[in-house]
Enzyme design. Structure first.
Site, PDB file in Angstrom:
ATOM      1  N   GLU A  64      -0.826  -9.213  -0.364  1.00  0.00           N
ATOM      2  CA  GLU A  64      -2.256  -9.402  -0.047  1.00  0.00           C
ATOM      3  C   GLU A  64      -3.087  -9.430  -1.331  1.00  0.00           C
ATOM      4  O   GLU A  64      -4.038 -10.197  -1.453  1.00  0.00           O
ATOM      5  CB  GLU A  64      -2.736  -8.303   0.907  1.00  0.00           C
ATOM      6  N   GLU A  91       4.408  -5.334   7.463  1.00  0.00           N
ATOM      7  CA  GLU A  91       3.664  -4.277   8.173  1.00  0.00           C
ATOM      8  C   GLU A  91       4.106  -4.073   9.619  1.00  0.00           C
ATOM      9  O   GLU A  91       4.116  -2.939  10.105  1.00  0.00           O
ATOM     10  CB  GLU A  91       2.151  -4.578   8.138  1.00  0.00           C
ATOM     11  N   GLY A 116       0.482  -4.920   1.019  1.00  0.00           N
ATOM     12  CA  GLY A 116      -0.713  -4.945   0.170  1.00  0.00           C
ATOM     13  C   GLY A 116      -0.475  -5.636  -1.167  1.00  0.00           C
ATOM     14  O   GLY A 116      -1.419  -6.142  -1.778  1.00  0.00           O
ATOM     15  N   ALA A 123       0.871  -1.177   0.000  1.00  0.00           N
ATOM     16  CA  ALA A 123       0.000   0.000   0.000  1.00  0.00           C
ATOM     17  C   ALA A 123       0.902   1.220   0.000  1.00  0.00           C
ATOM     18  O   ALA A 123       2.049   1.156   0.477  1.00  0.00           O
ATOM     19  CB  ALA A 123      -0.868  -0.020   1.250  1.00  0.00           C
TER      20      ALA A 123
END
Ligand code: COA
Length: 260
Positions: free
Chosen positions: A115, A135, A112, A66
């Site tokens: 993910e 993270e 992300g 992200a």
């Protein structure tokens, strides 16, 4: 289809979405997530498209996570909303798409990015790929389904280790763990995806979409996967594809599915 952060190509039954922010290692900002949602929605609704490939632009990254610059200053409420919106628009959306989606992990797939690859129906990787959920090194946890999908794919203990250490694994280790299905060179990644897609498109798209639903339901809270399988199995008997598939077998010819 024209977007700012992604490229979408269509070749016969196959569509390819390329996340195209190579200078930022294809990090997922809000605009990219919204565009991906739009593109997946349109392609899933396009009857001709039978398989969607998802990859990253350049030779270095699938998606490096992200976009950290967008959320570094967020409050508790904003953080929660970020995760909820992302899961709704992209990660859960892709997982539950009726069209098969294959992730071509062509480099870093972090946070992300991993993910997103895990939300796809399966993954193949190039031998330079590096995967991880870093993270906790940023003081946060995976928020786009990583704490759920990683244990589903590689088991709870290994997922705990990867998340706690914020470590990265290489493509060979990802293959051993079952996180990716194949590892090839970067040049061979697209040809392999096309070969797999060419096998998928020969089969009933209706049956495949029902299989996706039944498989996914086995991993959902409060939903019985076996019951879903029974329901979808029965539903198949009412489809034109089932009539064609079984008739073709009995007539000793290849099925030509109407995909209805
Ligand atoms: N969010 C925002 N920008 C990112 C990013 C992310 N997740 N990942 C990489 N970028 C940007 C970098 O800030 C840099 O931008 P700049 O050139 O404007 O400074 C550019 O992409 C290139 O990255 P850089 O770090 O210089 O490349 P590298 O080869 O040295 O390192 C990584 C590659 C993947 C190891 C490193 O970029 C990284 O650790 N990224 C963050 C991974 C992460 O924690 N993801 C989880 C987010 S929740």
């Amino acid at each position: 289809m024209t977007f700012e952060n992604i490229l979408v190509e269509q070749d016969d039954n196959l569509a390819t979405i390329t996340i195209n922010r190579p200078k930022k290692l294809n990090a997922l900002n809000k605009a990219t997530i919204e565009e991906l949602h739009e593109a997946f929605k349109i392609l899933n609704d396009t009857i001709d498209i039978k398989v969607i490939l998802l990859t990253g632009s350049g030779e270095k990254a699938f998606v490096a996570g992200a976009d950290i610059s967008e959320f570094a200053h967020f409050s508790t409420e904003e953080g929660g909303r970020l995760a909820a919106k992302g899961q709704e628009l992209l990660f859960d959306f892709v997982e539950n798409l009726s069209t098969p989606v294959i992730a071509l992990v062509n480099g870093f797939a972090l946070g992300g990015g991993l993910e997103l690859a895990m939300a796809c129906h399966f993954r193949i990787a190039s031998d330079n790929a590096k995967m991880g959920l870093p993270e906790t090194s940023l003081g946060v946890i995976p928020g786009y389904g990583g704490t759920q999908r990683l244990p589903q794919l590689i088991g709870k203990g290994k997922a705990m280790e990867l998340i706690m250490t914020a470590g990265m694994i290489n493509a060979e280790d990802a293959l051993k763990l079952g996180l990716v299905n194949y590892v090839v060179t970067q040049d061979e990644l697209l040809p392999l995806a096309e070969k797999l897609a060419s096998k998928i498109v020969k089969n009933s798209t209706v049956a495949i979409s029902k299989a996706i639903r039944a498989i996914n339901n086995g991993f959902k809270d409060g939903v019985n996967g076996y019951s879903s399988e029974i329901e979808e199995f029965g539903n198949c008997f009412g489809t034109e594809d089932f009539k064609e598939g079984t008739t073709a077998f009995l007539e000793k010819r290849k099925a030509n599915f109407p995909n209805k």
